[in-house]
Design a protein around this motif. Structure first.
Motif, PDB file in Angstrom:
ATOM      1  N   SER A  68      -0.564   7.858   1.336  1.00  0.00           N
ATOM      2  CA  SER A  68      -1.753   9.020   0.881  1.00  0.00           C
ATOM      3  C   SER A  68      -3.079   7.043   0.749  1.00  0.00           C
ATOM      4  O   SER A  68      -4.289   8.188   0.569  1.00  0.00           O
ATOM      5  CB  SER A  68      -1.638   9.063  -0.678  1.00  0.00           C
ATOM      6  OG  SER A  68      -1.374   7.949  -1.545  1.00  0.00           O
ATOM      7  N   GLY A  69      -2.907   6.265   0.541  1.00  0.00           N
ATOM      8  CA  GLY A  69      -4.325   5.190   0.145  1.00  0.00           C
ATOM      9  C   GLY A  69      -4.270   5.394  -1.215  1.00  0.00           C
ATOM     10  O   GLY A  69      -5.448   5.001  -2.122  1.00  0.00           O
TER      11      GLY A  69
ATOM     12  N   ARG B  92      -3.446  -0.306   7.826  1.00  0.00           N
ATOM     13  CA  ARG B  92      -2.783   0.519   8.943  1.00  0.00           C
ATOM     14  C   ARG B  92      -2.531  -0.536   9.870  1.00  0.00           C
ATOM     15  O   ARG B  92      -1.627  -0.631  10.812  1.00  0.00           O
ATOM     16  CB  ARG B  92      -2.357   1.626   9.286  1.00  0.00           C
ATOM     17  CG  ARG B  92      -1.669   2.459   8.635  1.00  0.00           C
ATOM     18  CD  ARG B  92      -1.477   4.235   8.684  1.00  0.00           C
ATOM     19  NE  ARG B  92      -0.762   5.098   7.912  1.00  0.00           N
ATOM     20  CZ  ARG B  92      -0.846   5.148   7.056  1.00  0.00           C
ATOM     21  NH1 ARG B  92      -2.370   5.665   6.514  1.00  0.00           N
ATOM     22  NH2 ARG B  92      -0.463   5.907   5.975  1.00  0.00           N
TER      23      ARG B  92
ATOM     24  N   GLN C  22      -8.386   4.034  -1.071  1.00  0.00           N
ATOM     25  CA  GLN C  22      -8.373   4.891  -0.469  1.00  0.00           C
ATOM     26  C   GLN C  22      -9.681   4.607   0.914  1.00  0.00           C
ATOM     27  O   GLN C  22      -9.205   5.059   1.776  1.00  0.00           O
ATOM     28  CB  GLN C  22      -8.906   6.357  -1.276  1.00  0.00           C
ATOM     29  CG  GLN C  22      -9.092   8.109  -0.222  1.00  0.00           C
ATOM     30  CD  GLN C  22      -7.316   8.183   0.423  1.00  0.00           C
ATOM     31  OE1 GLN C  22      -7.188   8.362  -0.454  1.00  0.00           O
ATOM     32  NE2 GLN C  22      -7.560   8.277   1.660  1.00  0.00           N
TER      33      GLN C  22
ATOM     34  N   ARG D 204      -7.734   2.718   3.604  1.00  0.00           N
ATOM     35  CA  ARG D 204      -6.197   3.358   4.372  1.00  0.00           C
ATOM     36  C   ARG D 204      -6.354   2.962   5.789  1.00  0.00           C
ATOM     37  O   ARG D 204      -5.346   2.389   6.020  1.00  0.00           O
ATOM     38  CB  ARG D 204      -6.871   4.805   4.388  1.00  0.00           C
ATOM     39  CG  ARG D 204      -5.305   5.849   4.229  1.00  0.00           C
ATOM     40  CD  ARG D 204      -4.757   6.867   4.269  1.00  0.00           C
ATOM     41  NE  ARG D 204      -3.827   7.581   4.699  1.00  0.00           N
ATOM     42  CZ  ARG D 204      -3.975   9.131   4.866  1.00  0.00           C
ATOM     43  NH1 ARG D 204      -5.069   9.669   4.059  1.00  0.00           N
ATOM     44  NH2 ARG D 204      -2.725   9.603   5.202  1.00  0.00           N
ATOM     45  N   ASP D 205      -7.482   3.642   6.693  1.00  0.00           N
ATOM     46  CA  ASP D 205      -7.088   2.885   7.897  1.00  0.00           C
ATOM     47  C   ASP D 205      -7.255   1.765   8.430  1.00  0.00           C
ATOM     48  O   ASP D 205      -6.138   0.856   9.361  1.00  0.00           O
ATOM     49  CB  ASP D 205      -8.095   3.722   8.519  1.00  0.00           C
ATOM     50  CG  ASP D 205      -7.820   5.627   8.735  1.00  0.00           C
ATOM     51  OD1 ASP D 205      -7.062   5.630   8.607  1.00  0.00           O
ATOM     52  OD2 ASP D 205      -9.190   5.750   8.508  1.00  0.00           O
TER      53      ASP D 205
ATOM     54  N   TYR E 186       0.472  -1.354   0.110  1.00  0.00           N
ATOM     55  CA  TYR E 186       0.211  -0.101  -0.153  1.00  0.00           C
ATOM     56  C   TYR E 186       1.129   1.485  -0.121  1.00  0.00           C
ATOM     57  O   TYR E 186       1.512   1.227   0.041  1.00  0.00           O
ATOM     58  CB  TYR E 186      -1.365   0.285   0.757  1.00  0.00           C
ATOM     59  CG  TYR E 186      -0.613   0.190   2.682  1.00  0.00           C
ATOM     60  CD1 TYR E 186       0.445   1.536   3.542  1.00  0.00           C
ATOM     61  CD2 TYR E 186       0.145  -2.038   3.208  1.00  0.00           C
ATOM     62  CE1 TYR E 186       0.381   0.683   4.543  1.00  0.00           C
ATOM     63  CE2 TYR E 186       0.966  -0.857   4.366  1.00  0.00           C
ATOM     64  CZ  TYR E 186       0.930  -0.761   4.346  1.00  0.00           C
ATOM     65  OH  TYR E 186       1.457  -0.519   5.927  1.00  0.00           O
TER      66      TYR E 186
ATOM     67  N   ALA F 147      -3.684  -0.014  -2.328  1.00  0.00           N
ATOM     68  CA  ALA F 147      -4.060  -0.918  -1.490  1.00  0.00           C
ATOM     69  C   ALA F 147      -3.525  -2.748  -2.584  1.00  0.00           C
ATOM     70  O   ALA F 147      -4.850  -2.379  -3.741  1.00  0.00           O
ATOM     71  CB  ALA F 147      -5.441  -1.059  -0.776  1.00  0.00           C
TER      72      ALA F 147
END
Length: 134
Positions: free
Chosen positions: A90-91, A128, A121, A124-125, A87, A94
């Motif tokens: 910035s997203g 992580r 996008q 994104r979270d 990834y 992925a």
């Protein structure tokens, strides 16, 4: 025909390149944004079918709820079921690939799932949270 692992698959894809960093180091880059591609993984304690089914449905909320492999202290651990990740910060990108260890060897089970732009996008979270190598 054998399935390529995620790293090899991305390195063969024209959407990616390697950029020299300093004299001897380099980094893997997503050319659309010029961002470095982070590569990671997450081990799970569920059957491989639970992971592959959720990934086929692109149900990333279900993947995040699968039981992570943790040691007795609650720290990330290893198991026979792994999800490889790639990834950008910035997203914008992925990528996912389910891997099962067979006779102690990592075996990719399907071609990578690659998401870009808005689809990536949105994750994104989640990425992580999933990446235990970070």
């Amino acid at each position: 025909m054998a399935i390529q692992d995620l790293s090899d698959f991305l390195r063969a894809d024209p959407r990616f390149t390697t950029r020299r960093k300093w004299l001897i180091l380099s980094e893997f880059v997503y050319t659309s944004t010029g961002e470095k591609v982070e590569e990671g993984f997450r081990y799970f304690t569920c059957p491989i079918g639970a992971l592959t089914t959720a990934l086929e449905r692109r149900d990333f909320a279900a993947i995040a709820k699968l039981p992570f492999a943790l040691d007795e202290d609650g720290d990330p651990d290893t198991s026979a079921v792994r999800l490889d990740l790639a990834y950008t910060a910035s997203g914008a990108l992925a990528a996912f690939q389910p891997v099962e260890f067979r006779d102690h060897a990592p075996t990719p089970l399907s071609a990578p799932v690659i998401l870009e732009r808005a689809e990536a996008q949105a994750l994104r979270d989640v990425l992580r949270e999933l990446d235990q190598s970070a």
